[in-house]
Design a protein around this motif. Sequence first.
Motif, PDB file in Angstrom:
ATOM      1  N   ALA A  68       0.832  -1.206   0.000  1.00  0.00           N
ATOM      2  CA  ALA A  68       0.000   0.000   0.000  1.00  0.00           C
ATOM      3  C   ALA A  68       0.866   1.255   0.000  1.00  0.00           C
ATOM      4  O   ALA A  68       0.568   2.224  -0.717  1.00  0.00           O
ATOM      5  N   LEU A 108      -5.694   2.798  -7.432  1.00  0.00           N
ATOM      6  CA  LEU A 108      -5.760   1.338  -7.533  1.00  0.00           C
ATOM      7  C   LEU A 108      -7.125   0.888  -8.032  1.00  0.00           C
ATOM      8  O   LEU A 108      -8.139   1.095  -7.376  1.00  0.00           O
ATOM      9  N   PRO A 113      -9.841  -2.147  -9.287  1.00  0.00           N
ATOM     10  CA  PRO A 113     -10.132  -3.476  -8.726  1.00  0.00           C
ATOM     11  C   PRO A 113      -9.128  -4.537  -9.193  1.00  0.00           C
ATOM     12  O   PRO A 113      -8.749  -5.416  -8.427  1.00  0.00           O
ATOM     13  N   LEU A 169      -5.982  -4.051  -7.099  1.00  0.00           N
ATOM     14  CA  LEU A 169      -6.209  -4.539  -5.736  1.00  0.00           C
ATOM     15  C   LEU A 169      -6.186  -6.066  -5.681  1.00  0.00           C
ATOM     16  O   LEU A 169      -5.600  -6.661  -4.782  1.00  0.00           O
ATOM     17  N   ALA A 212      -3.374  -8.346  -3.773  1.00  0.00           N
ATOM     18  CA  ALA A 212      -3.748  -9.345  -2.760  1.00  0.00           C
ATOM     19  C   ALA A 212      -3.147 -10.711  -3.078  1.00  0.00           C
ATOM     20  O   ALA A 212      -2.621 -11.398  -2.196  1.00  0.00           O
ATOM     21  N   TRP A 229       4.966  -5.999  -8.538  1.00  0.00           N
ATOM     22  CA  TRP A 229       4.005  -4.990  -8.078  1.00  0.00           C
ATOM     23  C   TRP A 229       4.505  -3.592  -8.441  1.00  0.00           C
ATOM     24  O   TRP A 229       3.755  -2.776  -8.965  1.00  0.00           O
TER      25      TRP A 229
END
Length: 174
Positions: A13, A23, A25, A28, A32, A167
């Motif tokens: 984050a 961000l 969906p 996100l 995750a 990421w």
Amino acid sequence: MLRLAGSHVILYAATALVLVVPLSPLALGLGAVLIWASVVDVQTFEIPDMASALVFLFALYDVLFLHSVGFPWWDRLAGAVFWPAIFWGIAAGYKSLRGAMGLGFGDVKLMVGIGLFCGLSDTTYVVLGASLSAVILLAISRAISSWRRTKTPVGIAFGPFLTFAAWCVFLLEI
């Protein structure tokens, strides 16, 4: 495990906040799954097959419908083939030379999705970032172990380095 997962969430984050990236969906969900893969790899030295499959499916969805990364589909497909082949070659070569696993097949499978997300050229940054950060951490760990006169763990999980580098590159691309 909860503390490890929490620290991963904070790191991922914070990276998104520093890079000032909104961000979606998809992002996100990807974050995750990358966190999950990283935490499991730290604990077990295995990347769950489902995590690799989900990264691939998120990337495929992006290629087919969102086009959030500005690379043509063929470049992304090349990344999904080239990088896993390189990782497989390194893993097979190490095993034949040393007689033991040095790079697991979970890393190879994870690279399919990462390569599809980042494309052939930008996956280079993922691999470079992951490799350099792993080498730096290992050098620091060995220096501390030498100073304390304790044994350094022989192996480290490479998945956390791959997932975090992926990421970062993904956030910089969108």
